[in-house]
Enzyme design. Structure first.
Site, PDB file in Angstrom:
ATOM      1  N   ASP A 110      55.688   1.673  -3.882  1.00  0.00           N
ATOM      2  CA  ASP A 110      55.146   0.323  -3.992  1.00  0.00           C
ATOM      3  C   ASP A 110      54.146   0.168  -2.846  1.00  0.00           C
ATOM      4  OD1 ASP A 110      55.025  -2.537  -4.686  1.00  0.00           O
ATOM      5  OD2 ASP A 110      56.173  -2.818  -2.837  1.00  0.00           O
ATOM      6  N   ASP A 125      52.516  -3.485  -1.357  1.00  0.00           N
ATOM      7  CA  ASP A 125      52.726  -4.655  -0.498  1.00  0.00           C
ATOM      8  C   ASP A 125      54.193  -4.788  -0.103  1.00  0.00           C
ATOM      9  OD1 ASP A 125      50.007  -6.033  -0.632  1.00  0.00           O
ATOM     10  OD2 ASP A 125      50.481  -5.801  -2.751  1.00  0.00           O
TER      11      ASP A 125
END
Length: 218
Positions: A8, A10
């Site tokens: 991922d 953020d």
């Protein structure tokens, strides 16, 4: 045998909350709406830009204003494309990525951030060189927690075995639905306790990630 680590973005590799917050408040100001605290804006992150703006407008009781959702989203994406003045990588990220590459692992990205801003911030932070595979929130018709984006990232990497590294409820659900081992970075944007999230291992320091991937992938 090709193995991959899919990340991922953020709240996992980068702390972008200050810039997301600033961009959101610029949009709110354009439309005469009250600003948010950083904690409020951070709470809206995780499901992509469209849902983020939807939550912002709903929080200001403006979600039913005709045409506002589309215009606010367009405004946000315009600002967000280059909104990385205050975004930083988490400590130890670059060293960990270099170590994983040295192990012969393929690295990929699976994020709900739109692909263009994701690529822009990776270039800005000199992380793009690590990621031959990038699946953004608008790369497919589905977004996390649907497992399709994670499956697409793994497929594009050519890997037979993979681990997913993320920070949130969305990432945990995505990994679980995809049937992929999940390594939870505990210093990101999750909203519930670590023990309530399905994960293979949790870590708070990226210095531990290379050993974690060795253990999971063999």
């Amino acid at each position: 045998m090709t193995r991959a680590v899919i990340f991922d973005l953020d709240g996992t590799l980068i702390d972008s909350a200050p810039d997301i917050h600033a961009a959101a408040n610029k949009v709110m100001a354009r439309h005469g709406l009250a600003p948010f605290t950083q904690q409020e804006a951070r709470g809206f992150v995780g499901h992509g830009a469209g849902i983020f703006i939807e939550r912002c407008l709903a929080a200001r009781n403006a979600g039913d204003r005709p045409g506002l959702q589309a215009q606010a989203l367009s405004d946000f994406l315009e600002i967000y494309e280059t909104a990385f003045d205050h975004t930083v990588t988490y400590s130890g990220v670059t060293e960990a990525l270099e170590n994983l590459i040295e192990q012969g692992l393929v690295l990929g990205l699976c994020t709900n951030k739109p692909e263009s801003p994701a690529r822009a911030v990776l270039r800005h932070l000199d992380l793009a060189r690590f990621f031959p595979v990038i699946i953004g929130g608008d790369s497919l018709s589905q977004r996390k927690p649907d497992p399709a984006p994670l499956h697409a990232a793994i497929s594009a990497s050519g890997a037979r075995d993979a681990v997913f590294v993320g920070d949130s409820e969305v990432d945990a659900e995505t990994s679980h639905r995809a049937g992929i081992p999940f390594a939870l970075f505990t210093e990101g944007y999750r909203k519930i306790p670590v023990e309530e999230l399905t994960h293979r291992v949790a870590f708070s320091d990226f210095a531990h990630l290379p050993d974690i991937t060795r253990t999971i992938l063999g």
